[in-house]
Write an enzyme that holds these catalytic residues in place. Structure first.
Site, PDB file in Angstrom:
ATOM      1  N   HIS A 144       0.839  -1.201   0.000  1.00 56.75           N
ATOM      2  CA  HIS A 144       0.000   0.000   0.000  1.00 56.75           C
ATOM      3  C   HIS A 144       0.874   1.251   0.000  1.00 56.75           C
ATOM      4  CE1 HIS A 144      -3.311   2.677   1.605  1.00 56.75           C
ATOM      5  NE2 HIS A 144      -2.242   3.297   2.089  1.00 56.75           N
ATOM      6  N   GLU A 145       1.882   1.274   0.868  1.00 50.86           N
ATOM      7  CA  GLU A 145       2.758   2.452   0.948  1.00 50.86           C
ATOM      8  C   GLU A 145       3.593   2.617  -0.309  1.00 50.86           C
ATOM      9  OE1 GLU A 145       2.389   4.660   3.165  1.00 50.86           O
ATOM     10  OE2 GLU A 145       0.980   3.453   4.338  1.00 50.86           O
ATOM     11  N   HIS A 148       1.866   4.498  -3.089  1.00 50.65           N
ATOM     12  CA  HIS A 148       1.952   5.961  -3.035  1.00 50.65           C
ATOM     13  C   HIS A 148       3.200   6.452  -3.766  1.00 50.65           C
ATOM     14  CE1 HIS A 148      -1.459   6.393  -0.490  1.00 50.65           C
ATOM     15  NE2 HIS A 148      -0.919   5.884   0.584  1.00 50.65           N
ATOM     16  N   GLU A 219      -5.917   7.000  -0.830  1.00 56.00           N
ATOM     17  CA  GLU A 219      -5.839   5.862   0.081  1.00 56.00           C
ATOM     18  C   GLU A 219      -6.603   4.668  -0.481  1.00 56.00           C
ATOM     19  OE1 GLU A 219      -3.905   5.575   2.590  1.00 56.00           O
ATOM     20  OE2 GLU A 219      -3.230   7.654   2.531  1.00 56.00           O
TER      21      GLU A 219
END
Length: 303
Positions: A144-145, A148, A219
Site C-alpha cells: 500500500h505504501e 503511493h 488511500e
C-alpha cells in the site's frame, strides 16, 4: 533510456484527481499572490522571493521534516531483515527500485511513505506495526505504501499542501504585521489590505478541502493497487482490521502525537465518526476500505 513504469495497476481516476487538484490549487495560488502584488505594489520583488523560497523549501524538505517528526530512522538489512525482505519482494513484484527503509520507535501500529520520487522515497514502519502483524499482513501494508511512491501522489500532496501553509503565513503577517498601518486614511487600497486575512483564510479552507478529497481517494487507490499487485486483498483487509482495532488500545497521549501526520499514515490515529468529521478526514472509513477489498477478492476468485 527511461525505466519502464512499475507493475502497479495505473489509476486514471487518481491521475485525473491529482491533475485537477493541482490546477485548482495553482489557481488559488495565483489569486493569493495576485492580491498581494496588487496591494503591496512596491514590495513585489520581496513577495516573489518569499513565496518562491517557501515553495522550494516545501517541495524539497517537507518529506525529510515529516520523516524526522515521525521519528523515522533508516535501518540496514542486518538490523531489520524481515522488513527489508518484505520490501524486496514488493519491489520485485512491482519492478521498482528499492526505497530507503526505516523504522519508527512507536507503539502506534502504522506505516508511511515520503519522498518526491522513487529515487528519494522512504518507507517506514513503526515497531508497533512490526510487532502486531503477520508477514502477509505486513507485506500488504508495505505494498500500500509503495503504491503511493509508484503513483507519485506523495509529491502531489506535498505541493498541494504548500498553498495552505502560505495562506496561513500571510494571515499571520496581515494580523500581526504592518499591513494594518498601511490601511489608514482614505486610500482605497486600504480596504483591500484589510481583506487580506479574509482572502487568505478562504484560500486556506479551499486548499484544505481539496487536499482532503484527494487524500481520501489516494488511500482507496493505494489499497486497490496493492491488493491487485500482491493478489492477497484478504491479507490487507486483515491488516486494516487489526491496526484499526489496536488503535483503541493505544494511550491517547501517543495518538495525539501521531495525529498531525495522519495524512501520511496507513491508518489515521483518530478515525472520524461524525459526517462532518468524515468530510474533513484524510482517510476513507474502515468500512469503505474493507468493502472495496471484499469486491476485489470476489473478482480475483472468479474463474
Amino acid at each position: 533510456m527511461a525505466r519502464a513504469r512499475s507493475r502497479y495497476a495505473p489509476d486514471r481516476g487518481l491521475t485525473a484527481r491529482m491533475v485537477s487538484t493541482m490546477f485548482f490549487i495553482g489557481l488559488l495560488y495565483v489569486v493569493l499572490v495576485g492580491v498581494l502584488l496588487a496591494v503591496l505594489r512596491g514590495s513585489w520583488p520581496v513577495i516573489l522571493v518569499i513565496t518562491g523560497g517557501l515553495f522550494i523549501a516545501q517541495f524539497w524538505f517537507s518529506d525529510r521534516i515529516a520523516a524526522y517528526g515521525m521519528g523515522a530512522r533508516e535501518v540496514t538489512p542486518q538490523e531489520a531483515p524481515e522488513l527489508h525482505g518484505a520490501i524486496d519482494r514488493i519491489c520485485a513484484l512491482a519492478d521498482m527500485p528499492k526505497p530507503r527503509v526505516a523504522i519508527a520507535q512507536s507503539d502506534v501500529p502504522n506505516a508511511f511513505a515520503t519522498g518526491r520520487s522513487e529515487k528519494t522515497a522512504l518507507v517506514c514502519a513503526t515497531t508497533g506495526l512490526l510487532r502486531r502483524l503477520e508477514p502477509e499482513e505486513l507485506e500488504g501494508v508495505l505494498a500500500h505504501e509503495m503504491s503511493h511512491v509508484a503513483h507519485r501522489d506523495v509529491a502531489v500532496m506535498t505541493i498541494a499542501s504548500f498553498l495552505g501553509v502560505l495562506a496561513g503565513i500571510v494571515t499571520r503577517v496581515a494580523l500581526w504585521g504592518g499591513f494594518a498601518r498601511n490601511s489608514r486614511g482614505n486610500d482605497p487600497a486600504g480596504i483591500i489590505v484589510m481583506l487580506i486575512p479574509l482572502i487568505s483564510a478562504v484560500v486556506y479552507a479551499l486548499s484544505f478541502l481539496l487536499t482532503r478529497l484527494l487524500s481520501r481517494y489516494r488511500e482507496l487507490s493505494a489499497d486497490r493497487t496493492a491488493a491487485l499487485l500482491t493478489g492477497r486483498p484478504s491479507a490487507l483487509a486483515s491488516a486494516l482490521t487489526k491496526v484499526s482495532g489496536q488503535m483503541a488500545r493505544i494511550p491517547t497521549e501517543d495518538l495525539r502525537k501521531a495525529e498531525p501526520y495522519n495524512a501520511f499514515y496507513f491508518v489515521p490515529a483518530f478515525a472520524a465518526k461524525e459526517s462532518l468529521g468524515r468530510l474533513l478526514s484524510s482517510h476513507p472509513t474502515l468500512e469503505q476500505r474493507l468493502d472495496q477489498l471484499a469486491r476485489i477478492s470476489a473478482g480475483l476468485s472468479r474463474p
